[in-house]
Design an enzyme around this catalytic site. Structure first.
Site, PDB file in Angstrom:
ATOM      1  N   SER A 290      36.024   4.706  49.696  1.00 19.88           N
ATOM      2  CA  SER A 290      35.085   5.214  51.137  1.00 19.88           C
ATOM      3  C   SER A 290      34.084   5.624  50.549  1.00 19.88           C
ATOM      4  O   SER A 290      33.148   5.230  51.407  1.00 19.88           O
ATOM      5  CB  SER A 290      35.785   6.328  51.601  1.00 19.88           C
ATOM      6  OG  SER A 290      35.681   7.585  50.851  1.00 19.88           O
ATOM      7  N   SER A 291      33.459   5.711  48.920  1.00 17.33           N
ATOM      8  CA  SER A 291      32.525   5.354  48.211  1.00 17.33           C
ATOM      9  C   SER A 291      31.350   4.059  48.203  1.00 17.33           C
ATOM     10  O   SER A 291      30.045   3.938  49.036  1.00 17.33           O
ATOM     11  CB  SER A 291      31.980   6.252  47.439  1.00 17.33           C
ATOM     12  OG  SER A 291      33.290   5.305  46.207  1.00 17.33           O
TER      13      SER A 291
ATOM     14  N   GLY B 229      32.520   1.970  51.034  1.00 14.38           N
ATOM     15  CA  GLY B 229      32.529   1.454  52.235  1.00 14.38           C
ATOM     16  C   GLY B 229      31.575   2.330  52.651  1.00 14.38           C
ATOM     17  O   GLY B 229      30.151   1.797  53.618  1.00 14.38           O
ATOM     18  N   ARG B 230      30.927   3.140  51.481  1.00 12.28           N
ATOM     19  CA  ARG B 230      29.487   3.599  52.559  1.00 12.28           C
ATOM     20  C   ARG B 230      28.553   3.293  52.516  1.00 12.28           C
ATOM     21  O   ARG B 230      27.344   3.272  52.828  1.00 12.28           O
ATOM     22  CB  ARG B 230      29.526   5.212  51.934  1.00 12.28           C
ATOM     23  CG  ARG B 230      30.506   6.386  52.744  1.00 12.28           C
ATOM     24  CD  ARG B 230      30.141   7.262  52.622  1.00 12.28           C
ATOM     25  NE  ARG B 230      31.697   8.567  52.889  1.00 12.28           N
ATOM     26  CZ  ARG B 230      32.422   8.855  52.383  1.00 12.28           C
ATOM     27  NH1 ARG B 230      32.752   8.921  50.678  1.00 12.28           N
ATOM     28  NH2 ARG B 230      33.708   9.447  52.876  1.00 12.28           N
TER      29      ARG B 230
ATOM     30  N   GLU C 263      39.335  -9.308  47.958  1.00 12.21           N
ATOM     31  CA  GLU C 263      38.436  -9.830  48.881  1.00 12.21           C
ATOM     32  C   GLU C 263      36.956  -8.681  48.972  1.00 12.21           C
ATOM     33  O   GLU C 263      37.449  -7.079  49.249  1.00 12.21           O
ATOM     34  CB  GLU C 263      39.516 -10.352  49.779  1.00 12.21           C
ATOM     35  CG  GLU C 263      40.482 -10.474  50.393  1.00 12.21           C
ATOM     36  CD  GLU C 263      41.589 -10.453  51.315  1.00 12.21           C
ATOM     37  OE1 GLU C 263      40.926  -9.757  52.323  1.00 12.21           O
ATOM     38  OE2 GLU C 263      42.729 -10.974  51.478  1.00 12.21           O
TER      39      GLU C 263
ATOM     40  N   TYR D 200      48.968 -15.547  38.798  1.00 14.48           N
ATOM     41  CA  TYR D 200      46.652 -15.999  37.762  1.00 14.48           C
ATOM     42  C   TYR D 200      46.734 -14.382  37.780  1.00 14.48           C
ATOM     43  O   TYR D 200      46.730 -13.585  38.105  1.00 14.48           O
ATOM     44  CB  TYR D 200      46.383 -16.761  39.152  1.00 14.48           C
ATOM     45  CG  TYR D 200      46.956 -18.111  39.621  1.00 14.48           C
ATOM     46  CD1 TYR D 200      46.452 -18.998  39.153  1.00 14.48           C
ATOM     47  CD2 TYR D 200      47.888 -17.739  40.566  1.00 14.48           C
ATOM     48  CE1 TYR D 200      46.880 -20.358  39.144  1.00 14.48           C
ATOM     49  CE2 TYR D 200      48.301 -19.423  40.555  1.00 14.48           C
ATOM     50  CZ  TYR D 200      48.091 -20.341  40.532  1.00 14.48           C
ATOM     51  OH  TYR D 200      48.407 -21.177  40.671  1.00 14.48           O
TER      52      TYR D 200
ATOM     53  N   GLN E  34      41.168   1.485  44.533  1.00 15.23           N
ATOM     54  CA  GLN E  34      42.335   1.870  44.660  1.00 15.23           C
ATOM     55  C   GLN E  34      43.161   1.477  45.038  1.00 15.23           C
ATOM     56  O   GLN E  34      43.838   0.774  46.168  1.00 15.23           O
ATOM     57  CB  GLN E  34      42.386   3.559  44.797  1.00 15.23           C
ATOM     58  CG  GLN E  34      41.621   3.713  46.713  1.00 15.23           C
ATOM     59  CD  GLN E  34      40.819   5.189  46.600  1.00 15.23           C
ATOM     60  OE1 GLN E  34      41.209   6.240  46.468  1.00 15.23           O
ATOM     61  NE2 GLN E  34      41.364   5.438  48.421  1.00 15.23           N
TER      62      GLN E  34
END
Length: 166
Positions: A93-94, A96-97, A120, A157, A137
Site C-alpha cells: 500500500s505504501s 500504491g500511495r 508487472e 525463469y 508482499q
C-alpha cells in the site's frame, strides 16, 4: 485460510516455504515483504511478427525511473515458493500511495513453484525504483484438495519474463 506471521516463520524454518535471504523483520501479520531484483524489462514495441519486444535494464544503485504509459516487468530479488501453500504476490500500500501498482492482472503463485517471480509494474506518475527496495508482499494460503503440479512454464525463469505463448 491465510497464514499468520508466526506460521510463515515456522513454515520457512520447516522448509514448507522457501524465501531466499529470509529476514524475519520483513514478516507482516499475514505476509512477507519482498524486494525488487536488479533487472527490469522495458516494453519497446512489437516485432514484425506481432510479438512484444523488451529491452533489459540492469539497475545501478541510483535506481531507474519508471514513467506512466510504459510497460515494465520486474522480478523479485528472492526465490519464493512453497510445495505446500499457494501464494499471492501483490504490491504494498505504501507503494500504491506513490502511484506504483504491482501484479494488476496475475497475482497467483501456484503451489509447487519456487523461483524469482516476474512482477508487472504500472505507474501513475514517474517514480524512481531501486534494486533491493521493498516493493511488494507475498501471502501464503492453504490449499483445499489435492495439490498437483500442472507444469512449470514460468517457474523455469529467474528473470523478468514476458509471455511465453505465441
Amino acid at each position: 485460510m491465510i497464514l499468520t506471521r508466526q506460521k510463515i516463520i515456522e513454515s520457512v524454518d520447516s522448509g514448507d516455504i522457501t524465501i531466499s535471504n529470509f529476514e524475519s523483520a520483513r514478516v507482516n501479520p499475514n505476509s512477507y515483504n519482498y524486494l525488487l531484483g536488479e533487472d527490469i524489462k522495458v516494453y519497446i514495441g512489437g516485432s514484425s511478427d506481432g510479438q512484444p519486444e523488451f529491452e533489459t535494464v540492469t539497475m545501478k544503485d541510483d535506481g531507474y525511473v519508471l514513467h506512466p504509459g510504459s510497460m515494465y516487468l520486474g522480478v523479485t530479488d528472492e526465490v519464493i515458493g512453497s510445495s505446500r501453500y499457494a501464494m499471492s504476490l501483490i504490491g504494498r500500500s505504501s507503494m500504491g500511495r506513490f502511484g506504483l501498482f504491482l501484479q494488476i492482472s496475475a497475482n497467483l503463485g501456484h503451489t509447487t513453484s519456487s523461483h524469482q517471480w516476474t512482477l508487472e509494474l504500472h505507474t501513475a506518475k514517474s517514480i524512481r525504483v531501486y534494486p533491493k527496495m521493498p516493493i511488494g508482499q507475498v501471502s501464503f494460503w492453504t490449499n483445499f484438495g489435492a495439490v498437483k503440479c500442472l507444469g512449470k512454464n514460468y517457474a523455469l525463469y529467474n528473470s523478468p519474463t514476458e509471455r511465453l505463448l505465441s
